[in-house]
Design a protein around this motif. Structure first.
Motif, PDB file in Angstrom:
ATOM      1  N   LEU A 126       1.663   9.944  -2.020  1.00 16.81           N
ATOM      2  CA  LEU A 126       2.631   8.918  -1.869  1.00 16.81           C
ATOM      3  C   LEU A 126       1.620   7.843  -1.185  1.00 16.81           C
ATOM      4  O   LEU A 126       1.851   6.575  -1.549  1.00 16.81           O
ATOM      5  CB  LEU A 126       3.885   9.036  -1.220  1.00 16.81           C
ATOM      6  CG  LEU A 126       4.864   8.023  -0.682  1.00 16.81           C
ATOM      7  CD1 LEU A 126       5.235   7.109  -2.155  1.00 16.81           C
ATOM      8  CD2 LEU A 126       5.745   8.520  -0.063  1.00 16.81           C
ATOM      9  N   GLN A 127       0.997   8.016  -0.035  1.00 18.29           N
ATOM     10  CA  GLN A 127       0.339   7.011   0.634  1.00 18.29           C
ATOM     11  C   GLN A 127      -0.552   6.326  -0.081  1.00 18.29           C
ATOM     12  O   GLN A 127      -1.091   5.238   0.146  1.00 18.29           O
ATOM     13  CB  GLN A 127      -0.668   7.882   1.677  1.00 18.29           C
ATOM     14  CG  GLN A 127       0.243   8.963   2.787  1.00 18.29           C
ATOM     15  CD  GLN A 127       0.165  10.298   2.041  1.00 18.29           C
ATOM     16  OE1 GLN A 127       1.198  10.373   1.150  1.00 18.29           O
ATOM     17  NE2 GLN A 127      -0.476  10.968   2.411  1.00 18.29           N
ATOM     18  N   THR A 128      -1.125   6.782  -1.360  1.00 17.43           N
ATOM     19  CA  THR A 128      -2.189   6.047  -2.076  1.00 17.43           C
ATOM     20  C   THR A 128      -1.428   5.519  -3.346  1.00 17.43           C
ATOM     21  O   THR A 128      -2.133   4.803  -4.048  1.00 17.43           O
ATOM     22  CB  THR A 128      -3.293   7.037  -2.681  1.00 17.43           C
ATOM     23  OG1 THR A 128      -2.784   8.140  -3.460  1.00 17.43           O
ATOM     24  CG2 THR A 128      -4.024   7.754  -1.402  1.00 17.43           C
ATOM     25  N   ILE A 129      -0.279   5.441  -3.723  1.00 19.81           N
ATOM     26  CA  ILE A 129       0.294   5.041  -4.739  1.00 19.81           C
ATOM     27  C   ILE A 129       0.032   3.452  -5.028  1.00 19.81           C
ATOM     28  O   ILE A 129       0.081   3.201  -5.943  1.00 19.81           O
ATOM     29  CB  ILE A 129       1.927   5.607  -4.902  1.00 19.81           C
ATOM     30  CG1 ILE A 129       2.418   5.297  -6.377  1.00 19.81           C
ATOM     31  CG2 ILE A 129       2.952   4.795  -4.111  1.00 19.81           C
ATOM     32  CD1 ILE A 129       2.182   6.814  -7.035  1.00 19.81           C
ATOM     33  N   SER A 156      -2.515  -0.361 -10.583  1.00 22.39           N
ATOM     34  CA  SER A 156      -3.189  -1.068 -11.796  1.00 22.39           C
ATOM     35  C   SER A 156      -3.584   0.272 -12.805  1.00 22.39           C
ATOM     36  O   SER A 156      -3.483  -0.103 -13.899  1.00 22.39           O
ATOM     37  CB  SER A 156      -4.046  -2.102 -11.296  1.00 22.39           C
ATOM     38  OG  SER A 156      -5.192  -1.271 -10.496  1.00 22.39           O
ATOM     39  N   GLU A 157      -4.022   1.187 -12.190  1.00 24.45           N
ATOM     40  CA  GLU A 157      -4.474   2.286 -13.067  1.00 24.45           C
ATOM     41  C   GLU A 157      -3.272   3.001 -13.743  1.00 24.45           C
ATOM     42  O   GLU A 157      -3.317   3.125 -15.089  1.00 24.45           O
ATOM     43  CB  GLU A 157      -5.071   3.362 -12.151  1.00 24.45           C
ATOM     44  CG  GLU A 157      -5.575   4.663 -12.914  1.00 24.45           C
ATOM     45  CD  GLU A 157      -5.883   5.740 -12.067  1.00 24.45           C
ATOM     46  OE1 GLU A 157      -5.594   7.068 -12.123  1.00 24.45           O
ATOM     47  OE2 GLU A 157      -6.428   5.521 -10.757  1.00 24.45           O
ATOM     48  N   ILE A 158      -2.130   2.908 -13.231  1.00 20.85           N
ATOM     49  CA  ILE A 158      -0.876   3.602 -13.801  1.00 20.85           C
ATOM     50  C   ILE A 158      -0.493   2.785 -14.639  1.00 20.85           C
ATOM     51  O   ILE A 158      -0.141   3.392 -15.854  1.00 20.85           O
ATOM     52  CB  ILE A 158       0.108   4.042 -12.777  1.00 20.85           C
ATOM     53  CG1 ILE A 158      -0.456   5.063 -11.535  1.00 20.85           C
ATOM     54  CG2 ILE A 158       1.353   4.371 -13.242  1.00 20.85           C
ATOM     55  CD1 ILE A 158       0.553   5.095 -10.394  1.00 20.85           C
ATOM     56  N   VAL A 195       8.340   1.771  -5.808  1.00 22.61           N
ATOM     57  CA  VAL A 195       7.233   0.954  -5.790  1.00 22.61           C
ATOM     58  C   VAL A 195       6.694   0.904  -7.111  1.00 22.61           C
ATOM     59  O   VAL A 195       6.571  -0.348  -7.369  1.00 22.61           O
ATOM     60  CB  VAL A 195       5.836   1.780  -5.261  1.00 22.61           C
ATOM     61  CG1 VAL A 195       4.762   1.290  -5.403  1.00 22.61           C
ATOM     62  CG2 VAL A 195       6.207   1.915  -3.548  1.00 22.61           C
ATOM     63  N   LEU A 196       6.749   1.847  -7.985  1.00 21.31           N
ATOM     64  CA  LEU A 196       6.484   1.522  -9.369  1.00 21.31           C
ATOM     65  C   LEU A 196       7.189   0.613 -10.262  1.00 21.31           C
ATOM     66  O   LEU A 196       6.788  -0.168 -10.806  1.00 21.31           O
ATOM     67  CB  LEU A 196       6.176   2.855 -10.325  1.00 21.31           C
ATOM     68  CG  LEU A 196       5.107   3.811  -9.650  1.00 21.31           C
ATOM     69  CD1 LEU A 196       4.681   5.005 -10.529  1.00 21.31           C
ATOM     70  CD2 LEU A 196       3.760   3.175  -9.517  1.00 21.31           C
ATOM     71  N   LYS A 197       8.674   0.872  -9.761  1.00 20.03           N
ATOM     72  CA  LYS A 197       9.548  -0.077 -10.587  1.00 20.03           C
ATOM     73  C   LYS A 197       9.379  -1.500 -10.205  1.00 20.03           C
ATOM     74  O   LYS A 197       9.509  -2.352 -10.880  1.00 20.03           O
ATOM     75  CB  LYS A 197      10.815   0.539 -10.326  1.00 20.03           C
ATOM     76  CG  LYS A 197      11.279   1.747 -11.424  1.00 20.03           C
ATOM     77  CD  LYS A 197      12.916   1.794 -10.707  1.00 20.03           C
ATOM     78  CE  LYS A 197      13.381   2.997 -11.971  1.00 20.03           C
ATOM     79  NZ  LYS A 197      15.044   3.274 -11.671  1.00 20.03           N
ATOM     80  N   SER A 198       9.064  -1.904  -8.706  1.00 19.33           N
ATOM     81  CA  SER A 198       9.128  -3.089  -8.450  1.00 19.33           C
ATOM     82  C   SER A 198       7.740  -3.623  -8.935  1.00 19.33           C
ATOM     83  O   SER A 198       7.474  -4.969  -8.837  1.00 19.33           O
ATOM     84  CB  SER A 198       8.899  -3.004  -6.959  1.00 19.33           C
ATOM     85  OG  SER A 198       7.734  -2.508  -6.268  1.00 19.33           O
ATOM     86  N   ASN A 199       6.581  -3.055  -9.534  1.00 24.24           N
ATOM     87  CA  ASN A 199       5.578  -3.238 -10.208  1.00 24.24           C
ATOM     88  C   ASN A 199       5.549  -3.520 -11.472  1.00 24.24           C
ATOM     89  O   ASN A 199       4.661  -3.467 -12.407  1.00 24.24           O
ATOM     90  CB  ASN A 199       4.556  -2.454  -9.646  1.00 24.24           C
ATOM     91  CG  ASN A 199       4.012  -2.847  -8.307  1.00 24.24           C
ATOM     92  OD1 ASN A 199       3.157  -4.171  -8.203  1.00 24.24           O
ATOM     93  ND2 ASN A 199       4.216  -2.008  -7.285  1.00 24.24           N
ATOM     94  N   GLY A 200       6.767  -3.264 -12.100  1.00 27.64           N
ATOM     95  CA  GLY A 200       7.123  -3.453 -13.596  1.00 27.64           C
ATOM     96  C   GLY A 200       6.959  -2.187 -14.639  1.00 27.64           C
ATOM     97  O   GLY A 200       6.798  -2.380 -15.508  1.00 27.64           O
TER      98      GLY A 200
END
Length: 101
Positions: free
Chosen positions: A47-50, A55-57, A80-85
């Motif tokens: 989690l600390q590195t997500i 950009s990789e994901i 976090v991921l959802k907020s980044n689309g």
């Protein structure tokens, strides 16, 4: 449809939908926790590195199912991921998720 399905959606159906589209399973526990047992084929991104891996994901261009020990950390990572689309869902605890896969 049970009350919990109505309130929270049918997680099993959503997992199957994500799987059918080649979802990547990401375990956000620590490296040590992950090495103690994990879903075969899952990726370990603590989690600390997500945030640094967004950009990789995105380059995977696949839906992501997140898991951890109980579902708390994977819930944070999902947000976090959802907020980044990125299309992501909280799969909850890795052990219970492994039984649904």
């Amino acid at each position: 449809m049970g009350l919990l399905d109505f309130l929270f959606g049918n997680k099993g159906a959503k997992i199957n939908d994500f799987k059918s589209r080649g979802a990547i399973i990401v375990d956000v526990r620590s490296k040590a926790e992950y090495e103690g047992g994990a879903i075969p084929g899952s990726k370990n991104i603590p989690l600390q590195t997500i945030n640094s891996k967004v950009s990789e994901i995105k380059k995977w261009n696949k839906p992501v199912i997140l898991c951890c020990a109980s579902g708390m950390r994977s819930g944070s990572a999902t947000a976090v991921l959802k907020s980044n689309g990125i299309e992501a869902m909280n799969g909850g605890g890795w052990f219970s998720l492994s039984k649904k896969l």
